[in-house]
Design an enzyme around this catalytic site. Structure first.
Site, PDB file in Angstrom:
ATOM      1  N   SER A   1       0.805  -1.216   0.000  1.00 46.46           N
ATOM      2  CA  SER A   1       0.000   0.000   0.000  1.00 46.46           C
ATOM      3  C   SER A   1       0.842   1.272   0.000  1.00 46.46           C
ATOM      4  O   SER A   1       0.393   2.321  -0.472  1.00 46.46           O
ATOM      5  CB  SER A   1      -0.941   0.015   1.217  1.00 46.46           C
TER       6      SER A   1
ATOM      7  N   GLY B   1      -1.980  -4.306   1.055  1.00 44.38           N
ATOM      8  CA  GLY B   1      -2.055  -5.543   1.806  1.00 44.38           C
ATOM      9  C   GLY B   1      -1.090  -6.619   1.354  1.00 44.38           C
ATOM     10  O   GLY B   1      -1.039  -7.696   1.950  1.00 44.38           O
TER      11      GLY B   1
ATOM     12  N   ASN C   1       3.798  -5.596   5.627  1.00 39.99           N
ATOM     13  CA  ASN C   1       2.647  -6.373   6.089  1.00 39.99           C
ATOM     14  C   ASN C   1       3.066  -7.677   6.759  1.00 39.99           C
ATOM     15  O   ASN C   1       2.344  -8.181   7.623  1.00 39.99           O
ATOM     16  CB  ASN C   1       1.691  -6.643   4.917  1.00 39.99           C
TER      17      ASN C   1
ATOM     18  N   ASP D   1      -4.714   6.828  10.061  1.00 37.81           N
ATOM     19  CA  ASP D   1      -4.411   5.502  10.578  1.00 37.81           C
ATOM     20  C   ASP D   1      -2.994   5.397  11.145  1.00 37.81           C
ATOM     21  O   ASP D   1      -2.635   4.404  11.771  1.00 37.81           O
ATOM     22  CB  ASP D   1      -4.629   4.429   9.515  1.00 37.81           C
TER      23      ASP D   1
ATOM     24  N   HIS E   1      -0.098   5.135   6.881  1.00 36.61           N
ATOM     25  CA  HIS E   1       0.050   5.497   5.478  1.00 36.61           C
ATOM     26  C   HIS E   1       0.296   6.997   5.301  1.00 36.61           C
ATOM     27  O   HIS E   1      -0.370   7.809   5.946  1.00 36.61           O
ATOM     28  CB  HIS E   1      -1.205   5.096   4.692  1.00 36.61           C
TER      29      HIS E   1
END
Length: 205
Positions: free
Chosen positions: A32, A69, A98, A179, A182
């Site tokens: 991502s 992801g 991830n 979040d 990011h």
């Protein structure tokens, strides 16, 4: 001289689509952070990379094969078809975040990254590895061990490394989305600035 002139004329006479197809490909295999999660993908660092390559007068075409992801396992699954389709001259591997967020074993991640580098080389690509840091809440022992994996793989395989993709970004909350994982659109040029000094010599090689 006459032979070179004929080659130049033949190149100029190629259809635009054929000329684009002949441009050496930079294939970015990431998650991502490279897919442009939460922002307009045209503002992402990979999209900006294409513009910077053009300004530098380099012939490369950028293909962004990043998926939100994505893990090193997923990258290994997808890479054979990607190299078969795009025949990259340069492979940029930005995977592992991830894996770390899931708390995967370092040995598994190390093996997967090594296999990605080897597969890229076997396909004829020059490889650049990009590392990331995990959030501090994972604890110093795990976060330090996690980042060491990138350095170990790069050293063992003799490939250039961007140690921390989000250097100067993750530490600045104004450049991160809500979040906390990011980066914002405003951070993308700084991210590219982290990558470019190591990538540019690979492109010019």
């Amino acid at each position: 001289m006459r032979h070179r002139l004929l080659i130049l004329i033949a190149t100029l006479c190629l259809p635009l689509g054929a000329a684009a197809a002949e441009a050496p490909v930079v294939l970015v295999l990431g998650d991502s952070l490279s897919a442009g999660y939460g922002i307009d993908t045209e503002r992402g660092w990979v999209a900006q990379l294409a513009a910077r390559i053009e300004r530098a007068g380099l012939p490369h075409r950028v293909v962004n094969a990043s998926l939100s992801g994505e893990t090193t396992v997923g990258g290994l699954t997808r890479l054979p078809a990607l190299v078969e389709r795009h025949r990259p001259a340069v492979l940029v591997i930005e995977l592992g975040a991830n894996d770390g967020l899931r708390g995967w074993d370092f040995a598994v991640m190390r093996e997967n990254l090594t296999r990605l580098v080897v597969q890229g080389r076997e396909a004829g690509a020059r490889v650049l590895l990009i590392g990331v840091r995990l959030p501090p809440n994972y604890g110093a022992s795990y976060t330090d061990g996690f980042q060491a994996v990138f350095m170990e793989v790069a050293a063992e395989q003799g490939v250039p490394l961007v140690p921390t993709l989000l250097k100067g970004v993750a530490e600045d909350w104004s450049l991160m989305q809500a979040d906390g994982l990011h980066p914002t659109a405003e951070a993308q040029e700084r991210i590219l600035d982290n990558v470019w000094p190591t990538l540019q010599p690979v492109l010019a090689d």
